[in-house]
Design a protein around this motif. Structure first.
Motif, PDB file in Angstrom:
ATOM      1  N   PHE A 283       0.833  -1.194   0.000  1.00 23.28           N
ATOM      2  CA  PHE A 283       0.000   0.000   0.000  1.00 23.28           C
ATOM      3  C   PHE A 283       0.871   1.248   0.000  1.00 23.28           C
ATOM      4  N   ILE A 284       0.361   2.335  -0.554  1.00 18.32           N
ATOM      5  CA  ILE A 284       1.076   3.607  -0.535  1.00 18.32           C
ATOM      6  C   ILE A 284       1.167   4.079   0.911  1.00 18.32           C
ATOM      7  N   SER A 285       2.383   4.442   1.347  1.00 17.04           N
ATOM      8  CA  SER A 285       2.582   4.788   2.756  1.00 17.04           C
ATOM      9  C   SER A 285       3.093   6.209   2.965  1.00 17.04           C
ATOM     10  N   SER A 286       3.305   6.969   1.861  1.00 16.41           N
ATOM     11  CA  SER A 286       3.853   8.313   2.014  1.00 16.41           C
ATOM     12  C   SER A 286       3.266   9.260   0.978  1.00 16.41           C
TER      13      SER A 286
ATOM     14  N   ASP B 297       5.306  12.947  -5.582  1.00 25.31           N
ATOM     15  CA  ASP B 297       6.380  13.866  -5.954  1.00 25.31           C
ATOM     16  C   ASP B 297       7.130  13.377  -7.187  1.00 25.31           C
ATOM     17  N   GLY B 298       7.375  14.307  -8.113  1.00 27.52           N
ATOM     18  CA  GLY B 298       8.157  13.969  -9.289  1.00 27.52           C
ATOM     19  C   GLY B 298       9.168  15.037  -9.626  1.00 27.52           C
TER      20      GLY B 298
ATOM     21  N   GLY C 230      10.959  11.625  -5.432  1.00 28.31           N
ATOM     22  CA  GLY C 230       9.978  10.895  -6.234  1.00 28.31           C
ATOM     23  C   GLY C 230      10.291   9.416  -6.382  1.00 28.31           C
ATOM     24  N   ARG C 231       9.243   8.653  -6.621  1.00 30.87           N
ATOM     25  CA  ARG C 231       9.429   7.209  -6.796  1.00 30.87           C
ATOM     26  C   ARG C 231       9.453   6.922  -8.303  1.00 30.87           C
TER      27      ARG C 231
END
Length: 332
Positions: free
Chosen positions: A162-165, A170-171, A176-177
């Motif tokens: 699951f998304i945790s942050s 962010d890009g 960013g991821r």
């Protein structure tokens, strides 16, 4: 209620009108490509595409005639000049048919979604079935000939997460991821379509007669090239492969097999159709740099479309779709 006696709605008339105009334009390009293709397997698929649309065109004409609407002019043999020098390689032609089939699938689905009368729904069902069959055949042949460019491959995960942050969005600022598989769908589709638009703009600019049209095509090429570079940079930032360009699949011919009207319409259609895919990319993106990229791209394409519209109207090349009755004008 007798479905056959129901009058066609404005949406149904509009969908038929669009299918006819777009179909007759693409059909002429297919006929030209068919006349130059040397590979027998590719030639066979193009022959099937031409035969399929010929049947669909007659059905669309029948819908208009039964409803009392004039059949659109669209594009015809006066816009095609066979016997000219070869402009595209066989490989490009097959890629072109694959991309245009994808556009057709989207168009048929939209038309089906606004249709109520059963005969019209069945017609779009048959169009969709034919397009899906053509899509499979073009993909299979591209794969067989080593011409299909697959999207980037991802390694498998051990388990769902699951998304945790909040940094997931962010890009821009270094936190960013990497790109998600959902985001890759639109990036890949938009890249391939922009590569096709750029290549056709280059080819058409070589053969167009009008200086005004040539100038527009050089501008549209520059716009498509900028969009390609922007999306490619995003992929390369994650060390992902970028689809190769197709410019080398265009010959040096300057003999035009198409009217400037057809050249302009086809180019405008590609940029307008691309807005659907850019919009889908914007809706599915969660990285801020991607959102900004799609917003910028949509604005750029709107500018191209405005210039396209002005040239088309100036030269009386843009056929007017059916309009709602002007009650104020009628009352006078």
């Amino acid at each position: 209620m007798d479905m056959e006696k129901m009058k066609l709605t404005s949406s149904e008339i509009g969908s038929l009108w669009g299918e006819y105009i777009n179909g007759t334009a693409t059909d002429l390009v297919n006929k030209y490509m068919y006349s130059t293709i040397e590979d027998e397997a590719i030639k066979t698929i193009f022959h099937e595409a031409i035969q399929t649309f010929e049947k669909q065109k007659e059905q669309i004409k029948s819908f208009f005639e039964k409803e009392g609407f004039p059949v659109p002019i669209g594009f015809n043999e006066s816009d095609l000049f066979l016997g000219k020098q070869r402009l595209f390689s066989d490989a490009f032609c097959l890629n072109y048919l694959n991309i245009m089939t994808l556009h057709g699938l989207l168009g048929h689905s939209t038309s089906l979604g606004v249709s109520v009368r059963k005969d019209l729904r069945l017609f779009y069902d048959s169009c969709d079935d034919a397009a899906k069959e053509m899509y499979h055949k073009t993909i299979d042949l591209l794969l067989e000939k080593g011409l299909f460019q697959r999207d980037p491959l991802y390694y498998t995960y051990d388990q769902p997460t699951f998304i945790s942050s909040k940094d997931f969005k962010d890009g821009f600022f270094g936190k960013g991821r990497t790109l998600s598989a959902i985001e890759i769908i639109s990036i890949s589709l938009n890249l391939k379509k922009s590569i096709m638009a750029k290549t056709l703009s280059i080819a058409f600019s070589q053969i167009a007669h009008s200086k005004e049209v040539k100038k527009f095509l050089r501008s549209s090429e520059k716009t498509a090239d900028g969009q390609i570079k922007t999306l490619a940079k995003i992929l390369q930032g994650d060390n992902l492969p970028v689809p190769k360009s197709l410019e080398t699949e265009v010959t040096q011919s300057t003999e035009s097999p198409f009217s400037d009207k057809l050249i302009m319409y086809h180019t405008g259609f590609l940029f307008q159709a691309a807005q659907n895919y850019h919009g889908a990319g914007l809706a599915s993106s969660m990285r801020t740099d991607l959102i900004a990229t799609y917003e910028s791209t949509i604005l750029q394409n709107l500018l191209v479309t405005k210039n396209w519209f002005d040239i088309m109207v100036k030269n009386k090349w843009l056929e007017q779709p059916p309009l709602a009755p002007n009650r104020k004008e009628i009352s006078r």
